[in-house]
Design an enzyme around this catalytic site. Structure first.
Site, PDB file in Angstrom:
ATOM      1  N   SER A 217       0.816  -1.199   0.000  1.00 18.38           N
ATOM      2  CA  SER A 217       0.000   0.000   0.000  1.00 18.38           C
ATOM      3  C   SER A 217       0.855   1.256   0.000  1.00 18.38           C
ATOM      4  CB  SER A 217      -0.967  -0.028   1.177  1.00 18.38           C
ATOM      5  OG  SER A 217      -1.919   0.997   1.088  1.00 18.38           O
ATOM      6  N   ASP A 387     -10.048  -5.254  -3.921  1.00 19.74           N
ATOM      7  CA  ASP A 387      -9.396  -4.154  -3.213  1.00 19.74           C
ATOM      8  C   ASP A 387     -10.063  -2.831  -3.558  1.00 19.74           C
ATOM      9  OD1 ASP A 387      -7.587  -2.338  -2.044  1.00 19.74           O
ATOM     10  OD2 ASP A 387      -5.921  -3.727  -2.351  1.00 19.74           O
ATOM     11  N   HIS A 420      -7.582  -5.332   0.474  1.00 16.81           N
ATOM     12  CA  HIS A 420      -6.379  -4.631   0.909  1.00 16.81           C
ATOM     13  C   HIS A 420      -5.660  -5.289   2.081  1.00 16.81           C
ATOM     14  CE1 HIS A 420      -4.270  -0.984  -0.130  1.00 16.81           C
ATOM     15  NE2 HIS A 420      -4.106  -0.680   1.139  1.00 16.81           N
TER      16      HIS A 420
END
Length: 445
Positions: A217, A387, A420
């Site tokens: 991320s 995601d 995620h």
């Protein structure tokens, strides 16, 4: 209170980036031995530190280290030098980074609606809705057989875990105190310019070897920006980007859209809120304003942030929620808001051409050109179909910027069911992702 006055809160939730590490050539570092700091490579675990809490209890060696950045921040790192069974002396180093925030939806709709009727505060969000700011502990919540650092160590790698400035073990500076606004005067630009070089330099000096880098991320954003400017080129061996965050134009969350529309995000820095403390009154006020916005369902806030994670273990999340929420800089949140809003990866925008001119020598902040990343750098990218932050279309845009990369140096993995948080806490992440990362690293000459 108007929603436009709360972009830092919007972005802390809506942008929900994970995986941030810190680290300049000529970095200064210390190891903590039994009598405090010393200049040796070996170090004893700090009482109540990450090593003692999450690594040595499983039978692994672990060292606590400190690194000083060029701008004076003192950063805490953990080193797992070998697997539980030991091994040879010369192991390939891997640097792994944590992020800013993670969230998870829990319970039935009825239970979530009960939570929603409670006062909307960060304390309640953290306790009941599974929302949390992060440090390096995040990578170590699953069992040793399931968490990435120990899997890497057991596969013969020298693992280094870094923690970002502002988190509980990184609230130190050579001259600034965290109570001062000046301590929080940074965004992810400083992580690119000062922190990553410091950490890379320290690990390289300790090991004498080039380094494999893992980002998840926000850690991917920092790595991509840094590598696009040629930083760490002489110390970097390869890079793995998990759930990459770069271009954010297609975020599927209402929160993400709201953050993208908050074009006046910079205003929060004028309010004197330098530290974004998840338990502070300002953060609670931000959250209240956010929850008043039409179309935002706070009872379902968690799943709305990261997407529908398929593979999280309830006991792991319970451990996760026991950790103290970590602070970050409001300026960092504003910079993330700008990244969402503008759809490009560029340096912090000071909001006025004359301010930008003083800082950059031009009226608009310069962009990071991802296409400038060395074409022969081995890169592994893994992303998920569920995601909500690292959207499939945005990852495709990132891959388009890498279209001239050497075809045999770029490996891409798509996982249909992953969202995620699955990439860092998924119970099947070892089989689905981590084994592929290990093999990718081992394939590099």
């Amino acid at each position: 209170m108007q929603v436009m006055a709360s972009p830092a809160g919007l972005v802390a939730l809506g942008s929900c980036f994970l995986v941030l590490v810190v680290g300049a050539d000529g970095a200064h570092g210390w190891s903590r031995g039994p009598f405090g700091r010393n200049n040796g490579a070996a170090a004893a675990p700090v009482a109540n530190g990450i090593c003692a809490a999450s690594v040595t209890i499983h039978g692994y060696k672990c060292e606590e280290h400190e690194v000083k950045t060029e701008d004076g921040y003192i950063l805490n790192m953990q080193r797992i030098p070998e697997g539980r069974e030991g091994g040879g002396n010369r192991k390939q180093p891997v640097l792994i980074q944590h992020g800013v925030l993670v969230a998870r939806r829990e319970g039935t709709r009825k239970q979530r609606m009960h939570r929603f009727r409670q006062p909307i505060t960060w304390s309640n969000i953290v306790t009941h809705w599974g929302l949390q700011f992060l440090d390096g502990m995040t990578w170590l919540l699953n069992s040793p057989e399931q968490n990435l650092p120990m899997i890497l160590a057991d596969n013969g790698f020298d693992v280094w875990i870094a923690n970002t400035r502002g988190t509980r073990f990184c609230r130190h500076h050579v001259s600034l105190d965290p109570v001062l606004p000046e301590f929080w005067n940074w965004s992810w630009d400083e992580l690119v310019t000062y922190d990553l070089p410091a950490v890379f330099g320290f690990v390289f000096n300790q090991t004498g070897q080039k380094i494999h880098y893992i980002g998840h991320s926000l850690g991917t954003l920092i790595g991509l920006a840094s590598f696009s400017e040629g930083h760490q080129a002489d110390k970097l061996k390869s890079s793995a980007f998990l759930s990459p965050v770069a271009y954010l134009s297609h975020m599927k969350t209402a929160l993400g859209v709201l953050a993208a529309r908050a074009f006046v995000g910079e205003i929060t820095t004028l309010f004197g809120i330098a530290e974004f403390n998840p338990k502070g009154q300002e953060a609670s006020a931000f959250l209240k304003a956010l929850c008043d916005y039409p179309g935002v369902d706070c009872y379902d806030l968690v799943s709305a942030v990261t997407g529908k994670n398929c593979c999280l273990n309830a006991s792991t999340v319970d451990i996760f929620l026991q950790n103290e929420p970590q602070s970050t800089a409001t300026k960092n949140m504003v910079h993330l808001a700008q990244t969402v809003r503008d759809g490009v990866i560029k340096k912090y925008d000071y909001g006025r051409p004359d301010y930008n001119l003083m800082r950059y020598g031009e009226p608009t902040p310069p962009a990071y050109n991802i296409s400038n990343i060395a074409r022969d750098l081995p890169i592994f990218i893994s992303y998920g179909g569920q995601d909500a932050l690292s959207d499939v279309q945005d990852v495709q845009l990132l891959l388009d910027h890498l279209k001239f990369h050497d075809v045999n140096k770029l490996s891409v993995q798509y996982i249909k069911d992953y969202a995620h948080a699955d990439f860092i806490m998924g119970i099947n992440a070892k089989d689905v992702v981590y084994n592929q990362v290990v093999q990718f690293f081992k394939n590099q000459p």
